[in-house]
Design a protein around this motif. Sequence first.
Motif, PDB file in Angstrom:
ATOM      1  N   LYS A 117       0.838  -1.201   0.000  1.00 24.76           N
ATOM      2  CA  LYS A 117       0.000   0.000   0.000  1.00 24.76           C
ATOM      3  C   LYS A 117       0.884   1.268   0.000  1.00 24.76           C
ATOM      4  O   LYS A 117       1.791   1.399   0.818  1.00 24.76           O
ATOM      5  CB  LYS A 117      -0.836  -0.059   1.272  1.00 24.76           C
ATOM      6  CG  LYS A 117      -1.952   0.904   1.358  1.00 24.76           C
ATOM      7  CD  LYS A 117      -2.927   0.380   2.395  1.00 24.76           C
ATOM      8  CE  LYS A 117      -3.360   1.485   3.342  1.00 24.76           C
ATOM      9  NZ  LYS A 117      -4.306   0.978   4.353  1.00 24.76           N
ATOM     10  N   MET A 162      -4.707   6.268  -1.541  1.00 27.49           N
ATOM     11  CA  MET A 162      -3.667   5.236  -1.519  1.00 27.49           C
ATOM     12  C   MET A 162      -3.837   4.348  -2.730  1.00 27.49           C
ATOM     13  O   MET A 162      -4.914   4.272  -3.324  1.00 27.49           O
ATOM     14  CB  MET A 162      -3.736   4.433  -0.215  1.00 27.49           C
ATOM     15  CG  MET A 162      -4.985   3.600  -0.062  1.00 27.49           C
ATOM     16  SD  MET A 162      -4.634   1.880  -0.515  1.00 27.49           S
ATOM     17  CE  MET A 162      -6.154   1.087  -0.007  1.00 27.49           C
ATOM     18  N   ASN A 205      -2.863   0.299  -3.967  1.00 27.43           N
ATOM     19  CA  ASN A 205      -2.309  -0.983  -3.514  1.00 27.43           C
ATOM     20  C   ASN A 205      -2.378  -2.003  -4.648  1.00 27.43           C
ATOM     21  O   ASN A 205      -2.910  -1.725  -5.727  1.00 27.43           O
ATOM     22  CB  ASN A 205      -2.987  -1.448  -2.219  1.00 27.43           C
ATOM     23  CG  ASN A 205      -4.296  -2.157  -2.437  1.00 27.43           C
ATOM     24  OD1 ASN A 205      -4.729  -2.306  -3.567  1.00 27.43           O
ATOM     25  ND2 ASN A 205      -4.934  -2.606  -1.379  1.00 27.43           N
ATOM     26  N   ASP A 206      -1.777  -3.149  -4.381  1.00 28.06           N
ATOM     27  CA  ASP A 206      -1.689  -4.212  -5.407  1.00 28.06           C
ATOM     28  C   ASP A 206      -1.191  -3.642  -6.739  1.00 28.06           C
ATOM     29  O   ASP A 206      -1.680  -4.001  -7.804  1.00 28.06           O
ATOM     30  CB  ASP A 206      -3.054  -4.886  -5.614  1.00 28.06           C
ATOM     31  CG  ASP A 206      -3.444  -5.750  -4.420  1.00 28.06           C
ATOM     32  OD1 ASP A 206      -2.525  -6.184  -3.699  1.00 28.06           O
ATOM     33  OD2 ASP A 206      -4.643  -5.970  -4.221  1.00 28.06           O
ATOM     34  N   PHE A 257      -4.938  -0.938  -7.669  1.00 28.39           N
ATOM     35  CA  PHE A 257      -6.197  -0.457  -7.095  1.00 28.39           C
ATOM     36  C   PHE A 257      -5.947   0.842  -6.350  1.00 28.39           C
ATOM     37  O   PHE A 257      -4.881   1.013  -5.759  1.00 28.39           O
ATOM     38  CB  PHE A 257      -6.782  -1.504  -6.143  1.00 28.39           C
ATOM     39  CG  PHE A 257      -7.246  -2.729  -6.859  1.00 28.39           C
ATOM     40  CD1 PHE A 257      -8.516  -2.787  -7.430  1.00 28.39           C
ATOM     41  CD2 PHE A 257      -6.398  -3.827  -7.000  1.00 28.39           C
ATOM     42  CE1 PHE A 257      -8.936  -3.908  -8.126  1.00 28.39           C
ATOM     43  CE2 PHE A 257      -6.812  -4.952  -7.693  1.00 28.39           C
ATOM     44  CZ  PHE A 257      -8.078  -4.998  -8.265  1.00 28.39           C
TER      45      PHE A 257
HETATM   46  C1  LIG Z   1      -6.372  -3.450  -2.049  1.00 28.16           C
HETATM   47  O1  LIG Z   1      -7.451  -2.989  -2.829  1.00 28.16           O
HETATM   48  C2  LIG Z   1      -8.385  -3.976  -3.163  1.00 28.16           C
HETATM   49  C3  LIG Z   1      -9.432  -3.367  -4.043  1.00 28.16           C
HETATM   50  O2  LIG Z   1      -9.834  -2.116  -3.551  1.00 28.16           O
HETATM   51  C4  LIG Z   1      -8.997  -4.532  -1.872  1.00 28.16           C
HETATM   52  O3  LIG Z   1      -9.889  -5.549  -2.199  1.00 28.16           O
HETATM   53  C5  LIG Z   1      -7.900  -5.050  -0.981  1.00 28.16           C
HETATM   54  O4  LIG Z   1      -8.431  -5.469   0.260  1.00 28.16           O
HETATM   55  C6  LIG Z   1      -6.859  -3.975  -0.746  1.00 28.16           C
HETATM   56  N1  LIG Z   1      -5.779  -4.509   0.009  1.00 28.16           N
HETATM   57  C7  LIG Z   1      -5.245  -3.862   1.045  1.00 28.16           C
HETATM   58  C8  LIG Z   1      -4.086  -4.539   1.696  1.00 28.16           C
HETATM   59  O5  LIG Z   1      -5.648  -2.768   1.436  1.00 28.16           O
END
Ligand SMILES: *[C@@H]1O[C@H](CO)[C@@H](O)[C@H](O)[C@H]1NC(C)=O
Length: 440
Positions: free
Chosen positions: A68, A83, A85-86, A124
Motif C-alpha cells: 500500500k 492510496m 495498492n496491489d 487499485f
Molecule cells: C487493495 O485494494 C483492493 C481493491 O480495492 C482490496 O480488495 C484489498 O483489500 C486492498 N488490500 C489492502 C491490503 O488494502
Amino acid sequence: MAALITFLLVTLSTSALGQVPEGCIDPPGNNGVADIIVQALEAARPLLVSGIPELSIPPLDPFGPLPKIPFSVDTSGLWLEGMVNDTYVRNMAQFVTCSVNLTFGLAQKFDIEFRLQNFHIDGFYDVDGLALSLFPIFGNGGFRIDTYDSGFTGGAKISYNPITDHAALKDLSLDIFFATMELEMECILGCGDMSDIINGAASEIAPFMFNAIWDYISPILSTFLQDGINDILKNISISDIVTPVERRALELGNANEYLDLVMANLGPMMEAGGLDPAPLPAANLDLGTVVADLYDGQLTGLSTIHRDGTCTLDRVADWLFLYANVAVENLGVHQMGRVTSGDTTVEVEVDTTISSVALYFVARGDVYSLEADIDQFIISEFGKIDVRIDGLGSLDYIMSPLAEAVANLVRDNVSRLLETKVKQAIQDALNETPWSMFDD
Ligand SMILES: *[C@@H]1O[C@H](CO)[C@@H](O)[C@H](O)[C@H]1NC(C)=O
Ligand SMILES: *[C@@H]1O[C@H](CO)[C@@H](O)[C@H](O)[C@H]1NC(C)=O
Ligand SMILES: *[C@@H]1O[C@H](CO)[C@@H](O)[C@H](O)[C@H]1NC(C)=O
Ligand SMILES: *[C@@H]1O[C@H](CO)[C@@H](O)[C@H](O)[C@H]1NC(C)=O
C-alpha cells in the motif's frame, strides 16, 4: 464507467521501432568500460523477468504487487487523501540503452539514459476528499497509469581502486521523464456520471499518484542497477580497457581521502611520539661582543599538519606512487636563554612563531607488501618567522641581531626536525594506514 485523462507534459520526438531513438547514441557507450556495461545490461535483460536471488533483487518485469502506497493531494482546487495498492509496474524489460558515459578526471562520474516507449503501472486505488472545498470526491477501484515516450536518466559517482584496478559506482540515482501520461481511474464518485468533475480531478490527482509510486520504486530500481553494474565492474580490470591517459585521469585526486586518513592518524602519533611538543637542541649564539645561550627549547603545533591541495596516486607496474602536499600553520617555539656581554648577564625568554610550513613528498609502495617508503621530501615553503625576546634590559641594543640569529637557528633546527623525525613519522603513519582503504 471510467475516467480517462490524457495530458501532454513535454513533447519528445517519437522513435520508430528498431531504430536508435532520436537523441540516443549508437553505440551508446563513450569508452571501453561503458561498452562492456552496455553489453552486460543487454545480457541482463532476462534477469529483469527472473530477478537475481543471490543479490536479493526481485523480478522487475512485472514488478509487484507493491505494498500500500499512500499519497495526498492538496492544491487550490482539490484536497484528498488516497492510496494505491496491489500495484504492478510493467514493461521495464523493454528498455533501450540510449547512452552510457563514464567521465574520468577530477569529476569522475557515470551517466546513463534509458528509453522506454511505454511505462505502465496498474493496481487499485482509494481516494477520499473535496473538490473546490465543496464537492466530495471519493471512490475506489482499478487504475492504470501509462507514460509514453518515457525514459530514465541516472547519475552516479565512480570510485576507482588502483591496487585492485577495479571501479565501482556509488550513490546512483534515477530520474524518470516522459512525453505524455494517461491516468484511468475506475468508478470514481461511486461510478456516477459527473464526468466534468472527474476529468478535472483525475488530471490533478495523476502527478501526485505517479510521484508517490515513483518515490517508492526508484530506490529499488537504482539499487538493482547499481548492484548489477558493480557486479559487472568487479570482473573488469580497468587498465586492460581504458587508455593510459584515461586511467591516469581516473586515478587523479583519488588519494585525497587516503591522505586525510593518514594525516588524521599522524597527529596523535606525533603527540605520543614526542613531536608535539618537540624538544629543540640547546644552542650557543656568538654575536661578537655578545653571547647568547639558549636552552629548554620546545616546538609546538606540529600535530596539526594536514593535507594541503590535491594528493594524487599513480601506478607504474608493481609500484604505487603517492604525490602529496601537506602543511602546518602557526608553529610556536619557546626557549629560555642567558645573554652575556662583558660583566652583564641577563635571563631572557624567547618566543618564536612560524606562520606556516609546507611540505611536498613522494612515497613509493609496492602493490604486494603495500609498505611505503618516502623517496622525496621537500620543504616547499617556510613561512614568516617572528621572534620576541623578553628580558634584555640594558642589552636591548642587541635585540635586532639576536632576533635574526634566533630566526636562522629556529629555521635550521625546525627544518632538520622535519627532514628527520617528521619524515619518519609520516612514513610510519603511511604504513599504519592500509593503502587499500581508499577503496570506497
Ligand atoms: C487493495 O485494494 C483492493 C481493491 O480495492 C482490496 O480488495 C484489498 O483489500 C486492498 N488490500 C489492502 C491490503 O488494502
Ligand atoms: C553522454 O555524452 C554525450 C556526448 O557528450 C551526450 O550527448 C549524452 O547526453 C550523454 N549521456 C548522458 C546520459 O549524460
Ligand atoms: C565474473 O567472473 C566470475 C568468475 O570468472 C564469473 O563466474 C561471473 O559470471 C562473472 N560475472 C559477470 C557479471 O560477468
Ligand atoms: C640547530 O641549528 C644550528 C644553527 O644552524 C646548527 O648549528 C645546529 O647543528 C642545529 N642543530 C640541530 C640538532 O639540527
